[in-house]
Each structure stands twice: as structure tokens, then as C-alpha cells.
Design a protein around this motif. Structure first.
Motif, PDB file in Angstrom:
ATOM      1  N   HIS A  66       0.837  -1.207   0.000  1.00 28.39           N
ATOM      2  CA  HIS A  66       0.000   0.000   0.000  1.00 28.39           C
ATOM      3  C   HIS A  66       0.871   1.256   0.000  1.00 28.39           C
ATOM      4  O   HIS A  66       1.254   1.773   1.054  1.00 28.39           O
ATOM      5  CB  HIS A  66      -0.916  -0.014   1.235  1.00 28.39           C
ATOM      6  CG  HIS A  66      -1.953   1.062   1.218  1.00 28.39           C
ATOM      7  ND1 HIS A  66      -3.123   0.954   1.925  1.00 28.39           N
ATOM      8  CD2 HIS A  66      -2.008   2.268   0.594  1.00 28.39           C
ATOM      9  CE1 HIS A  66      -3.847   2.039   1.737  1.00 28.39           C
ATOM     10  NE2 HIS A  66      -3.184   2.858   0.943  1.00 28.39           N
ATOM     11  N   HIS A  68       1.558   5.160  -2.205  1.00 27.43           N
ATOM     12  CA  HIS A  68       1.130   6.171  -3.181  1.00 27.43           C
ATOM     13  C   HIS A  68       2.399   6.874  -3.663  1.00 27.43           C
ATOM     14  O   HIS A  68       2.908   7.764  -2.983  1.00 27.43           O
ATOM     15  CB  HIS A  68       0.193   7.189  -2.539  1.00 27.43           C
ATOM     16  CG  HIS A  68      -1.047   6.593  -1.946  1.00 27.43           C
ATOM     17  ND1 HIS A  68      -2.232   6.514  -2.624  1.00 27.43           N
ATOM     18  CD2 HIS A  68      -1.293   6.043  -0.730  1.00 27.43           C
ATOM     19  CE1 HIS A  68      -3.162   5.956  -1.858  1.00 27.43           C
ATOM     20  NE2 HIS A  68      -2.610   5.652  -0.699  1.00 27.43           N
ATOM     21  N   LYS A 152      -8.239  -1.678  -6.442  1.00 26.40           N
ATOM     22  CA  LYS A 152      -8.473  -0.857  -5.257  1.00 26.40           C
ATOM     23  C   LYS A 152      -9.879  -0.295  -5.299  1.00 26.40           C
ATOM     24  O   LYS A 152     -10.297   0.279  -6.309  1.00 26.40           O
ATOM     25  CB  LYS A 152      -7.466   0.303  -5.210  1.00 26.40           C
ATOM     26  CG  LYS A 152      -7.666   1.282  -4.039  1.00 26.40           C
ATOM     27  CD  LYS A 152      -7.328   0.669  -2.695  1.00 26.40           C
ATOM     28  CE  LYS A 152      -7.597   1.596  -1.509  1.00 26.40           C
ATOM     29  NZ  LYS A 152      -6.646   2.681  -1.353  1.00 26.40           N
ATOM     30  N   HIS A 243      -5.212  -0.411   5.582  1.00 24.73           N
ATOM     31  CA  HIS A 243      -4.930   0.446   6.746  1.00 24.73           C
ATOM     32  C   HIS A 243      -5.941   0.313   7.894  1.00 24.73           C
ATOM     33  O   HIS A 243      -6.642   1.269   8.226  1.00 24.73           O
ATOM     34  CB  HIS A 243      -4.761   1.907   6.338  1.00 24.73           C
ATOM     35  CG  HIS A 243      -5.704   2.441   5.296  1.00 24.73           C
ATOM     36  ND1 HIS A 243      -7.047   2.181   5.298  1.00 24.73           N
ATOM     37  CD2 HIS A 243      -5.480   3.244   4.222  1.00 24.73           C
ATOM     38  CE1 HIS A 243      -7.606   2.786   4.277  1.00 24.73           C
ATOM     39  NE2 HIS A 243      -6.679   3.429   3.610  1.00 24.73           N
ATOM     40  N   ASP A 317       0.827   2.705   3.717  1.00 20.20           N
ATOM     41  CA  ASP A 317       0.008   3.786   3.148  1.00 20.20           C
ATOM     42  C   ASP A 317       0.887   5.019   2.915  1.00 20.20           C
ATOM     43  O   ASP A 317       0.476   6.152   3.195  1.00 20.20           O
ATOM     44  CB  ASP A 317      -1.187   4.112   4.063  1.00 20.20           C
ATOM     45  CG  ASP A 317      -2.224   4.980   3.360  1.00 20.20           C
ATOM     46  OD1 ASP A 317      -2.108   5.184   2.136  1.00 20.20           O
ATOM     47  OD2 ASP A 317      -3.150   5.454   4.055  1.00 20.20           O
TER      48      ASP A 317
HETATM   49 ZN    ZN Z   1      -3.691   4.814   0.819  1.00 20.58          ZN
END
Ligand code: ZN
Ligand code: NCD
Length: 455
Positions: A66, A68, A152, A243, A317
């Protein structure tokens, strides 16, 4: 006497090999980017290069499912080059990148373009997520064919690039994804509750960190975890809870697993090690993340659930933002998220040093479990012969302090600023190639490869 032709590429000698089952002194022989053998030092073949692990621990590279990494579209926050450098320093050798880029990763063409962009910069291996929306159910199969590693679903989204689809579309899409056999990672919060509460709190003039927590009330995630477990059971679509932040979700996860639902879950260091009690130290609104870091009383049960395997894995995350975006007086204008790939292993090894978990537990939750959940095991996440030589050397005696200014991410504001850590990655190898040595990047951008399409 060995001839040059008999020699293998590399032997990592004099280490302590760590797997989820335990630890033992040993060595790893590597040839052609793959692990050829593991065993005692004296059982190793002759090698063109020998790395003396110096008694350090040897683990499979960590897999962060996970992240970004922000490109395409948000290169001012992060690039594939900066993010994968941060990952390599942090002992991470494989990531799965989220689709909330611009353009969003919502078509086969967007998957292909992101893979091409990442391939030119990445130091480590990577997969990309395809977005599941109301308008692109017909794109799910083409995205899988183009190399998406998973999908996702943003339940609980206020991002117009990746809006939350209605439940009818979600059910249809999950039936389709079940056929494709990939896993669906879910941001599990109830959009209606979030929207309603935000409007109510804003109307009341609320504009503080506590308002963000009230908006993202425990029930908003508990409801969504419950719904997605039911939809998974109904459709046969494998799901992964992103998360996990809330102790009240844990009985639902346990119940779904007991029923045989193919559901996995992750949590992140900020939910394990922080609470709203840390807000002042962190800089108030800068603690904003979705879902929120909650009050004291959640971190302990989440940690226990991760230790027991109820929560399968640790992710980060990783969601970097610039200081200006994080340091806003208004909570509603404060960007949610912070970087994680560079600090997660240090933070978790600190828990090992404190005796809260064992190093084999860490290898299970950071390496093996993510690989198993996303169909990468044993090629990734293991030290088994025949698999990719993604290997990290750990110095459990390395002590330091987390400082944003030393991180490699562009958006480097971290809630762990000033935290002392014990234990760190000191060398990272991706497919047998050293990409990080003693905290310095030595690999070349472009060494990283996409997961899809490789046997
Ligand atoms: Zn995320
Ligand atoms: C993420 C981001 O900034 O991309 N932020 C966050 O607070 N988690 C979005 C997300 O993961 O939903």
C-alpha cells in the motif's frame, strides 16, 4: 578447484538467516538474480563476489502492498525515483502502487503508462493497482491483462479522481474480479457517514483535528468492513482490508476468517505506535490521515492482532505531501497522509528490540504474508532456492533518530519526527543486485521491474 564457469555470482556469508519459522546462522548463494541455495558457510559454492554479512540478520526484502508513489500527476510530492530510493533505504524491495494518480489508473492504457513510467525510474520491483469505479467495470479484465497486480476500491472517498462507487456497481465488479482471481484492496469507510458528518461539523464551525476524528467515527469503518466481508463471501472476490485503524473491526475480521472468507488485512506503523495523544508533538493537524489515528486504546489491540496474525501484514500507506500541504490551520485543508516506506522497518525493528515481537514475526508480517496474499509467494517474500534474490541485511544494533530532513521522499513531513529507533536495514538487494549499501543508494534507476508478466 572451481573454474570460473562453476562459480556463482554472489555469496552472502556469515549471516543469521531469518524466516517466519526461526533464525539460524547461514549463508545465501545467488546466481542469475535468484537464490541458488541457502546453508552453512562451508557448504557454499565458490562465488565471483562474497559479501560478509558480519553476523547481521538476513531477511527477505519487505513488501509494502500500500503505497502512493504519486506519478503520474503529482511529481511535486514524490517521484518513482525518490520513492523507490526511500524504499530501498528502508529495506523494501517490492511495492504495490495505488491508483489515485492523475490520470487515475482506471484503464488498461493507464496501467500500461504507469508501468512504463515506473520502469524507467524504479530501483525496486513494483506492481500497480487498477481502480474500481462505477464507470470502468468493463475495464477490469483489460487492466488485469495489461499487468495490474490487484484492484483498489475506495469506499469512503472524497477524491473526485477516484470516487466511491455505489454498492450495486461494487457487487458487479467484485463478481468480475472473482473471475480474474486478483485481490481487491478496500479503503473500508462508509462514504455517506463521512459526507454527512463533514457537512454537520463544518456547519457547526468545527475546524480542528478532533473534528476529523469525529467525521471518521469508528462506526464508519466498522460498517464498511462488515459490508465488504459480506460482499466477499457472496461473490467469492478475495479482499484485503487496507490500513486497519480501529480495534472494533477486529472481531469482524476474526469472524470473517472463521467463516472461511478469503479476507486479509493490513495495518500501518502510525496506527500501531501513535494516538491522538501524540497530536501536539506531531504538530496538530499534521497528524491528519485517512482513516485517522484514533484515541489511545486502539494501538494496543491492533498490535496484538498483528502479532497473532489476525491482521496479516504491515504496510505503510506511504502518502507524501509537501510541508505547505501538511501545515494548514484548517483541518479540512490539511492534506491527509505521510511517507512511510523509509521508516517502517526501523520502527518495527525497534519493536523487536523492545521484545514486543520476534524478528521471525516481523518477517512473517512484512515479507511472507503480503507475498502470499497477493500471489507473489514464494518468488517474493521468501529465502527459498529458485526465488528472486530480494534480500535485506539488518543491523539490530543500529540506533538513530528519525529526521524528515534525512528522508529521501520529496514530501517528507513525518509524524515520527524525533523518534529514536533501534535496528535498520544496512544493505538491500533486488534480484541479486545491491541497490542500497550502508544507507547509500548504489543501484541504478530502472533496475526495478514490474511484477506482472514474469514467470
Ligand atoms: Zn492509501
Ligand atoms: C491517501 C493519499 O494521500 O493518497 N491519503 C491518506 O490519508 N491515506 C489516500 C488514501 O489512502 O485513501
Amino acid at each position: 578447484m572451481s573454474t570460473e564457469a562453476d562459480m556463482v555470482d554472489l555469496v552472502i556469508a556469515n549471516g543469521i538467516l531469518v524466516t517466519p519459522d526461526g533464525m539460524a546462522p547461514g549463508a545465501v548463494a545467488i546466481d542469475g538474480g535468484r537464490i541458488l541455495a541457502i546453508g552453512t558457510d562451508d557448504a557454499m559454492p565458490q562465488a565471483r563476489r562474497v559479501i560478509d554479512a558480519g553476523g547481521h540478520h538476513v531477511i527477505p526484502g519487505a513488501i509494502d502492498v500500500h503505497v502512493h508513489f504519486r506519478e503520474p500527476g503529482f511529481s511535486h510530492k514524490e517521484t518513482w525515483a525518490s520513492a523507490t530510493a526511500a524504499a530501498a533505504i528502508g529495506g523494501v524491495t517490492t511495492v504495490l502502487d495505488m491508483p489515485n494518480t492523475n490520470p487515475p489508473t482506471a484503464t488498461a492504457q493507464a496501467v500500461t503508462q504507469k508501468i512504463a513510467l515506473a520502469s524507467s525510474q524504479a530501483l525496486i520491483d513494483f506492481g500497480v493497482y487498477g481502480y474500481l469505479g462505477e464507470d470502468n467495470i468493463a475495464d477490469l479484465a483489460p487492466m488485469a491483462r495489461a499487468g495490474a497486480s490487484a484492484f483498489k476500491l475506495y469506499l469512503g472517498s472524497d477524491n473526485p479522481l477516484v470516487p466511491c462507487p455505489n454498492d450495486g456497481a461494487v457487487l458487479d465488479a467484485m463478481a468480475e474480479i472473482a473471475k480474474l482471481g486478483l485481490r481487491l484492496t478496500v479503503h473500508a469507510e462508509n462514504t455517506g457517514i463521512l459526507r454527512w458528518r463533514e457537512a454537520r461539523l463544518r456547519a457547526a464551525g468545527r475546524d480542528d483535528l478532533e473534528a476529523h476524528l469525529e467525521q471518521h467515527a469508528d462506526i464508519a469503518t466498522v460498517e464498511a468492513v462488515s459490508r465488504i466481508a459480506l460482499f466477499s463471501e457472496w461473490t467469492g472476490c478475495k479482499v484485503h482490508i487496507a490500513h486497519e485503524s480501529c480495534r472494533h473491526s477486529l472481531p469482524l475480521i476474526a469472524d470473517a476468517k472463521r467463516r472461511g472468507v478469503d479476507l486479509t488485512a493490513e495495518t500501518c506503523p502510525h496506527y500501531l505506535l501513535l494516538s491522538t495523544d501524540d497530536a501536539e508533538r506531531v504538530g496538530g493537524n499534521a497528524l491528519r490521515v485517512k482513516p485517522p489515528v484514533r484515541g489511545a486504546g486502539h494501538a494496543g489491540p491492533l498490535f496484538d492482532a498483528l502479532s497473532s496474525g489476525l491482521i496479516d501484514m504491515i504496510s505503510t500507506d506511504h502518502a507524501p505531501y509537501l510541508p505547505d500541504e501538511k501545515r494548514q490551520a484548517s483541518i479540512w485543508r490539511t492534506a491527509p497522509g505521510f511517507p512511510g516506506v523509509e521508516t517502517s522497518m526501523r520502527l518495527m525493528l525497534t519493536q523487536v528490540a523492545q521484545g514486543r515481537i520476534g524478528l521471525p514475526d516481523y518477517v512473517r508480517m512484512a515479507c511472507e504474508a503480503p507475498a502470499r496474499a497477493f500471489g507473489l509467494y514464494p518468488r517474493k517474500g521468501s529465502l527459498l532456492p529458485g526465488t528472486d534474490a530480494d534480500i535485506v541485511l539488518i543491523d539490530m544494533a543500529a540506533t538513530s533518530t528519525i529526521k524528515a530532513a534525512e528522508l529521501h521522499s520529496i514530501g517528507n513531513v513525518t509524524p515520527f519526527e524525533g523518534m529514536a529507533t533501534t535496528g535498520a536495514a544496512v544493505m538491500t538487494l533486488v534480484r541479486g543486485h545491491v541497490v542500497m549499501d550502508a544507507g547509500r543508494i548504489v543501484g541504478e534507476p530502472g533496475w526495478g521491474r514490474p511484477l506482472a508478466g514474469r514467470g
